[in-house]
Design a protein around this motif. Structure first.
Motif, PDB file in Angstrom:
ATOM      1  N   ASN A  33      14.025  73.885 -64.095  1.00  0.00           N
ATOM      2  CA  ASN A  33      13.630  75.062 -63.202  1.00  0.00           C
ATOM      3  C   ASN A  33      14.964  75.119 -62.022  1.00  0.00           C
ATOM      4  O   ASN A  33      14.525  75.509 -60.794  1.00  0.00           O
ATOM      5  CB  ASN A  33      12.594  74.424 -62.309  1.00  0.00           C
ATOM      6  CG  ASN A  33      11.303  74.663 -63.153  1.00  0.00           C
ATOM      7  OD1 ASN A  33      11.336  75.465 -64.158  1.00  0.00           O
ATOM      8  ND2 ASN A  33      10.268  73.810 -63.369  1.00  0.00           N
ATOM      9  N   ASN A  34      16.083  75.054 -62.601  1.00  0.00           N
ATOM     10  CA  ASN A  34      17.193  75.490 -61.495  1.00  0.00           C
ATOM     11  C   ASN A  34      17.626  76.638 -61.869  1.00  0.00           C
ATOM     12  O   ASN A  34      17.716  77.027 -63.070  1.00  0.00           O
ATOM     13  CB  ASN A  34      18.454  74.041 -61.752  1.00  0.00           C
ATOM     14  CG  ASN A  34      17.968  72.798 -61.334  1.00  0.00           C
ATOM     15  OD1 ASN A  34      17.138  72.689 -60.138  1.00  0.00           O
ATOM     16  ND2 ASN A  34      18.304  71.677 -62.384  1.00  0.00           N
ATOM     17  N   VAL A  35      18.216  77.390 -60.950  1.00  0.00           N
ATOM     18  CA  VAL A  35      18.916  78.684 -61.097  1.00  0.00           C
ATOM     19  C   VAL A  35      20.185  78.667 -61.846  1.00  0.00           C
ATOM     20  O   VAL A  35      20.918  77.816 -61.281  1.00  0.00           O
ATOM     21  CB  VAL A  35      18.666  79.318 -59.781  1.00  0.00           C
ATOM     22  CG1 VAL A  35      19.460  80.839 -59.850  1.00  0.00           C
ATOM     23  CG2 VAL A  35      17.308  79.593 -59.040  1.00  0.00           C
ATOM     24  N   VAL A  36      20.356  79.384 -62.801  1.00  0.00           N
ATOM     25  CA  VAL A  36      21.405  79.459 -63.529  1.00  0.00           C
ATOM     26  C   VAL A  36      22.376  80.909 -63.313  1.00  0.00           C
ATOM     27  O   VAL A  36      21.764  81.853 -63.409  1.00  0.00           O
ATOM     28  CB  VAL A  36      21.219  79.437 -65.051  1.00  0.00           C
ATOM     29  CG1 VAL A  36      22.654  79.410 -65.880  1.00  0.00           C
ATOM     30  CG2 VAL A  36      20.618  78.219 -65.345  1.00  0.00           C
ATOM     31  N   LEU A  37      23.398  80.548 -63.051  1.00  0.00           N
ATOM     32  CA  LEU A  37      24.344  82.108 -62.585  1.00  0.00           C
ATOM     33  C   LEU A  37      24.229  82.994 -63.704  1.00  0.00           C
ATOM     34  O   LEU A  37      24.750  82.138 -64.816  1.00  0.00           O
ATOM     35  CB  LEU A  37      25.617  81.649 -61.953  1.00  0.00           C
ATOM     36  CG  LEU A  37      25.631  80.972 -60.528  1.00  0.00           C
ATOM     37  CD1 LEU A  37      27.051  80.332 -60.263  1.00  0.00           C
ATOM     38  CD2 LEU A  37      25.009  81.630 -59.493  1.00  0.00           C
ATOM     39  N   LEU A  38      24.423  83.993 -63.457  1.00  0.00           N
ATOM     40  CA  LEU A  38      24.249  84.880 -64.575  1.00  0.00           C
ATOM     41  C   LEU A  38      25.815  85.658 -64.701  1.00  0.00           C
ATOM     42  O   LEU A  38      26.525  85.976 -63.678  1.00  0.00           O
ATOM     43  CB  LEU A  38      23.329  86.185 -64.584  1.00  0.00           C
ATOM     44  CG  LEU A  38      21.673  85.704 -64.355  1.00  0.00           C
ATOM     45  CD1 LEU A  38      20.993  86.920 -64.250  1.00  0.00           C
ATOM     46  CD2 LEU A  38      21.427  85.159 -65.679  1.00  0.00           C
ATOM     47  N   THR A  39      25.791  85.879 -65.941  1.00  0.00           N
ATOM     48  CA  THR A  39      27.425  86.724 -66.118  1.00  0.00           C
ATOM     49  C   THR A  39      27.108  88.311 -66.167  1.00  0.00           C
ATOM     50  O   THR A  39      26.069  88.525 -66.026  1.00  0.00           O
ATOM     51  CB  THR A  39      27.972  86.616 -67.599  1.00  0.00           C
ATOM     52  OG1 THR A  39      27.057  86.778 -68.680  1.00  0.00           O
ATOM     53  CG2 THR A  39      28.187  84.946 -67.911  1.00  0.00           C
ATOM     54  N   ALA A  40      28.450  88.873 -65.890  1.00  0.00           N
ATOM     55  CA  ALA A  40      28.110  90.431 -65.741  1.00  0.00           C
ATOM     56  C   ALA A  40      27.392  90.952 -66.894  1.00  0.00           C
ATOM     57  O   ALA A  40      26.692  91.846 -67.080  1.00  0.00           O
ATOM     58  CB  ALA A  40      29.621  90.748 -65.371  1.00  0.00           C
ATOM     59  N   ASP A  41      27.969  90.382 -68.279  1.00  0.00           N
ATOM     60  CA  ASP A  41      27.328  91.019 -69.342  1.00  0.00           C
ATOM     61  C   ASP A  41      25.795  91.062 -69.470  1.00  0.00           C
ATOM     62  O   ASP A  41      25.025  91.695 -70.073  1.00  0.00           O
ATOM     63  CB  ASP A  41      28.032  90.376 -70.721  1.00  0.00           C
ATOM     64  CG  ASP A  41      29.547  90.733 -70.543  1.00  0.00           C
ATOM     65  OD1 ASP A  41      29.803  91.843 -70.072  1.00  0.00           O
ATOM     66  OD2 ASP A  41      30.025  90.023 -71.288  1.00  0.00           O
ATOM     67  N   GLU A  42      25.313  89.850 -68.701  1.00  0.00           N
ATOM     68  CA  GLU A  42      23.771  89.610 -68.688  1.00  0.00           C
ATOM     69  C   GLU A  42      22.995  90.586 -67.569  1.00  0.00           C
ATOM     70  O   GLU A  42      21.965  90.931 -67.913  1.00  0.00           O
ATOM     71  CB  GLU A  42      23.598  88.086 -68.612  1.00  0.00           C
ATOM     72  CG  GLU A  42      23.796  87.099 -69.655  1.00  0.00           C
ATOM     73  CD  GLU A  42      23.862  85.856 -69.163  1.00  0.00           C
ATOM     74  OE1 GLU A  42      23.525  84.850 -70.173  1.00  0.00           O
ATOM     75  OE2 GLU A  42      24.140  85.360 -68.225  1.00  0.00           O
TER      76      GLU A  42
END
Length: 918
Positions: free
Chosen positions: A310-319
């Motif tokens: 339940n930790n926030v994962v950084l998103l890539t620009a493609d996502e």
């Protein structure tokens, strides 16, 4: 000091914390009749307070001069003269603060105490020091105003900026439409406002000592200027971007059915999309570039992906970008190009590090998303089976798809399918691939097979004299019902043939969405197949699960050829779907001018009547939609053919209200020169409508049949409703009834002789005597007519507690649950003003006790916030839903606790306990 300053003291964070966190001190101040001073909202640079801060703002009257001399609980001497508080500080210099206003409160025990709202704090300690504000503090226009007010020690700077803006608007009554020229003029105004601001000694000294403060001041000046100037800027900007906005809207409207899976968005992000969409859709409610950019930031921050812990994962620009594209498409905003232009061109404050770069990144990202949608790179809306239209389907692809999946299990004894199941899905694929001859061959064969089955079944029934059971159509195995698996008797052949009909598509076959082959052909614009299906006696008025006909889909997708074929074959031009949208609505909403022309001109030449002012479920006419989405050509065509721009929808909005740019506004005004001014009239002193001969001809052309024009009638009604509401506010029931053409004497007779209404000739009698007894009269005045704010006579009668007038209005068919522009029903207003008798009367006559206004508040929320005990007692007895949350995610009980209304808290808690028991 601003003598007109006002705020809600009970919402002031300083006062709230004193009451909640330091209740003992608060109660002692009340019992001792001490005066509590509350610094106005925005004058405090922090919300962390100590007990010393509150003690410094409690004034204890002196015994000798209790009106002018006081001392604080921190033992400082205070004098009050002409609403100016003077505090002797230790440095030998007095501190002054103005009393903005005084408010008297009462406790539940009716103990009175006074609260003074003051301009600046009385204790210049560490809590209220002039610490520099970080850039993150400026998140709204209120923060910017507070910065300029507190750092300048008054509102002189704000007044000077406001005066400069007003002078600018006066000198430039018509701003240039070209973005470059408009930006240059506003930039000059910004420079002027910034110079005025830095002339203030306190702000100038602070900006010299800290560069961060200077950047904050620049941003605050820009935001306040934009806030004051926004209404004047919006129309020119939208006009300059009208072409781009309308073309973008057409593309977006034709992709409104797109789904998350169509953009290859990962399923881990699905949960965050609704919240992000809700945030982004509010971007047009903000007036400043700062707030709009922060809205973009909040929408993107709401999109997050969680890992297993339940930790926030950084998103890539493609996502992230596909989700952003989806949000822009689904936001429902009509002027994205204008929003982008405003954020990009009118951001004058210097771009610094960090946050400045982030703002530029967010604006650039939005620009990239808009250009991506406009470029047509997206494939468009999905078809009903949720995959994209494939322009070149080969036989191999169709065969593979037919073998891979089928809508139904087929049991076929024929050997001429060459390994393919000729299901309805296969027919739909052929339609998309435009294989007309193959479709015709299959459907004709199946149609011939239907006739053979009918002949066989009739012969079997005549021979055996039996009725085939309904169980023959069940999904169980057919072999259990045959004489034996290889039986060829007539009865078994009939059963097998009837089962084959399930997988032998015809022109009348439907899929799970209720779509026929003709629907699909119209969706994909295959005119030759449409013509073929019509020749095979396909039903042109067949409806799917949404009650949409093929004509709806042809209109919505912009396929004019298919549309004309349907019309010439007898399709109903005024058929409404489940949302009451007609084909004209669909064509206008998606910006298909060619289809709008086809519908209107076909109706004209075939002498069919098309409802040009038809309304859908929301009360919108086609002209409302054309105005909202900026379709200038369509709006002009509708106006020329009798569309009426003064019609109001269910939100009391006209087409004028939806016009975002001056071009659309000019088209709407062309209906009659003075219509716009008269629709938006607010003053009771109205001039007579003046029309020259040409405008009179124009009025007649658009369909006004009465001698007195529709506009004049609307104006007269507005004048009349203002007189009615004024009479109600004075409590003059008889005068209000006179204005509404209601015979007040009838109600006096009914009141004096309550049994007279029960002696009717018979329950449905409409003779004059019985009409007099029942008190129902037809009136030229619409009893539910609203003023410009959406208030009806019943709203005002409830607000002022006139139960007699409320009863009269309800007997004359007043809408008891009508809502004003704030979403408030008469019950809301009665609850807000603690009118117990009216509340009971409204609830007994069917008022919705759980009705919500635009803020999400029910009547119980209102009485809980206001502390109206009498109203709360009555509402509780009618079983309200106490679990409902308002727009701030608070229940009525939470509001009562926030306001410390102990009696109401007790009432709701007792009701909740009883509800749980029973």
């Amino acid at each position: 000091m601003d003598g007109s300053y006002d705020e809600i003291i009970s919402d002031n964070p300083f006062f709230v914390e004193l009451k909640t966190e330091y209740s003992n001190l608060f109660q002692h101040c009340i019992t001792q009749s001490w005066i509590i001073c509350v610094p106005r909202i925005g004058s405090l640079t922090t919300r962390i307070f100590a007990v010393e801060d509150f003690c410094a703002h409690v004034l204890v009257p002196s015994d000798e001069l209790p009106e002018t001399h006081y001392s604080t609980l921190t033992e400082k001497q205070v004098t009050v003269t002409n609403k100016v508080i003077t505090l002797e500080v230790t440095k030998g210099l007095p501190l002054h603060s103005h009393i903005l206003f005084e408010e008297t409160f009462y406790t539940e025990d009716f103990i009175k105490y006074k609260v003074w709202c003051i301009e600046t704090p009385l204790e210049p300690n560490a809590t209220f020091s002039d610490n520099t504000l970080s850039k993150e503090y400026l998140t709204s226009i209120n923060d910017c105003i507070d910065l300029l007010w507190t750092q300048a020690a008054g509102r002189q700077v704000l007044d000077q900026i406001e005066h400069s803006v007003q002078l600018f608007i006066k000198r430039n009554p018509t701003l240039p439409v070209a973005v470059g020229a408009l930006r240059d003029r506003v930039s000059e105004l910004y420079t002027q406002c910034l110079q005025i601001t830095l002339q203030n000694r306190r702000l100038r000294d602070k900006s010299k000592s800290c560069k961060q403060v200077l950047e904050n001041i620049k941003l605050a000046v820009e935001c306040y200027m934009q806030h004051l100037l926004f209404d004047a800027l919006l129309k020119p900007i939208c006009t300059s971007c009208a072409y781009e906005d309308s073309h973008l809207n057409k593309k977006i409207r034709n992709m409104c059915d797109i789904q998350l899976r169509d953009l290859d968005i990962k399923k881990e992000l699905y949960h965050a999309v609704p919240k992000a969409k809700q945030i982004l859709s509010k971007i047009d409610t903000y007036n400043t570039v700062l707030e709009k950019v922060l809205c973009l930031k909040q929408a993107l921050n709401a999109i997050n992906k969680m890992d297993r812990g339940n930790n926030v994962v950084l998103l890539t620009a493609d996502e992230l970008l596909p989700v952003f594209v989806f949000l822009v498409i689904k936001s429902g905003l009509p002027n994205w190009y204008s929003q982008l232009t405003y954020m990009r061109e009118f951001r004058f404050s210097g771009v610094g590090r960090g946050d400045g770069d982030e703002c530029a990144f967010l604006i650039t990202t939005l620009e990239a998303v808009i250009e991506h949608i406009q470029s047509g790179a997206l494939a468009g809306p999905p078809d009903p089976e949720a995959y994209y239209y494939e322009s070149e389907l080969t036989e191999e692809v169709l065969e593979a798809r037919g073998r891979k999946s089928s809508l139904t299990e087929s049991i076929s004894t024929s050997t001429d399918t060459n390994g393919r199941d000729e299901t309805l899905e296969y027919i739909f694929d052929l339609i998309k691939a435009n294989h007309c001859e193959q479709i015709q061959a299959i459907l004709l064969k199946n149609q011939k097979h239907i006739r053979n089955v009918e002949v066989i079944e009739n012969n079997v029934l005549k021979t055996l004299g039996e009725n085939l059971s309904d169980d023959d159509d069940s999904d169980t195995e057919i072999y259990h019902k045959l004489c034996h698996p290889l039986c060829n008797c007539k009865k078994c052949c009939c059963k097998i043939s009837r089962n084959l009909l399930k997988t032998s598509p015809t022109v009348i076959s439907r899929d799970s969405h209720g779509l026929t082959p003709l629907h699909v052909a119209c969706i994909h614009g295959k005119a030759n197949i449409v013509e073929c299906l019509i020749e095979m006696n396909s039903d042109v008025n067949a409806t799917d699960l949404n009650e949409c006909t093929p004509l709806h889909y042809a209109s919505a997708r912009g396929h004019q050829n298919a549309l004309l074929l349907l019309l010439h074959s007898g399709a109903n031009i005024n058929q409404a779907n489940i949302d009451k949208n007609m084909p004209l609505h669909m064509a206008v909403n998606n910006g298909h001018l060619n289809c709008v022309k086809a519908l209107i001109y076909f109706a004209e030449h075939s002498r069919r009547k098309i409802e040009i002012n038809c309304v859908n479920e929301s009360g919108n006419t086609p002209l409302h939609l054309a105005s909202k989405w900026g379709y200038e050509g369509i709006a002009r065509l509708l106006i020329e053919n009798g569309a009426e721009p003064s019609f109001q929808n269910k939100h009391n909005k006209t087409a004028f209200d939806y016009a975002h740019n001056l071009k659309i506004l000019q088209v709407l005004k062309s209906c009659t020169p003075n219509l716009y001014e008269y629709i938006h009239i607010t003053n009771s002193d109205v001039k007579t409508l003046k029309c020259n001969d040409n405008s009179a001809v124009k009025l007649q052309k658009v369909g006004f049949k009465n001698k007195e024009t529709h506009v004049t009638k609307a104006v007269e009604n507005l004048k009349l409703i203002e007189r009615i509401l004024k009479a109600i506010s004075y409590g003059d029931v008889k005068l209000a009834c006179f204005y509404m053409n209601i015979n007040y004497s009838v109600y006096l007779d009914m009141k004096n002789k309550p049994d007279s209404s029960s002696t009717l000739c018979h329950p449905l009698c409409e003779c004059q005597l019985c009409k007099k007894k029942t008190g129902t009269y037809s009136s030229d005045f619409d009893i539910n007519f609203t003023d410009t704010n959406g208030y009806t006579a019943l709203h005002f009668a409830a607000r002022y507690g006139l139960s007699e007038l409320c009863n009269i209005l309800l007997l004359n068919k007043a809408n008891i649950n009508c809502a004003n522009k704030k979403g408030q029903t008469p019950l809301h207003l009665a609850a807000l003003n603690n009118k117990s008798h009216v509340i009971r009367l409204l609830l007994d006559n069917g008022a919705n006790i759980n009705a919500i206004d635009l803020a999400g508040n029910t009547p119980l929320h209102e009485v809980s916030a206001m502390g109206n005990i009498g109203a709360a007692k009555i509402l509780i007895t009618y079983n309200p839903d106490i679990s409902m949350l308002n727009g701030s995610d608070k229940t009525a009980l939470t509001l009562a606790k926030d306001k410390v209304h102990l009696t109401i808290i007790d009432l709701i808690e007792k009701y909740a306990n009883n509800y749980q028991i029973h």
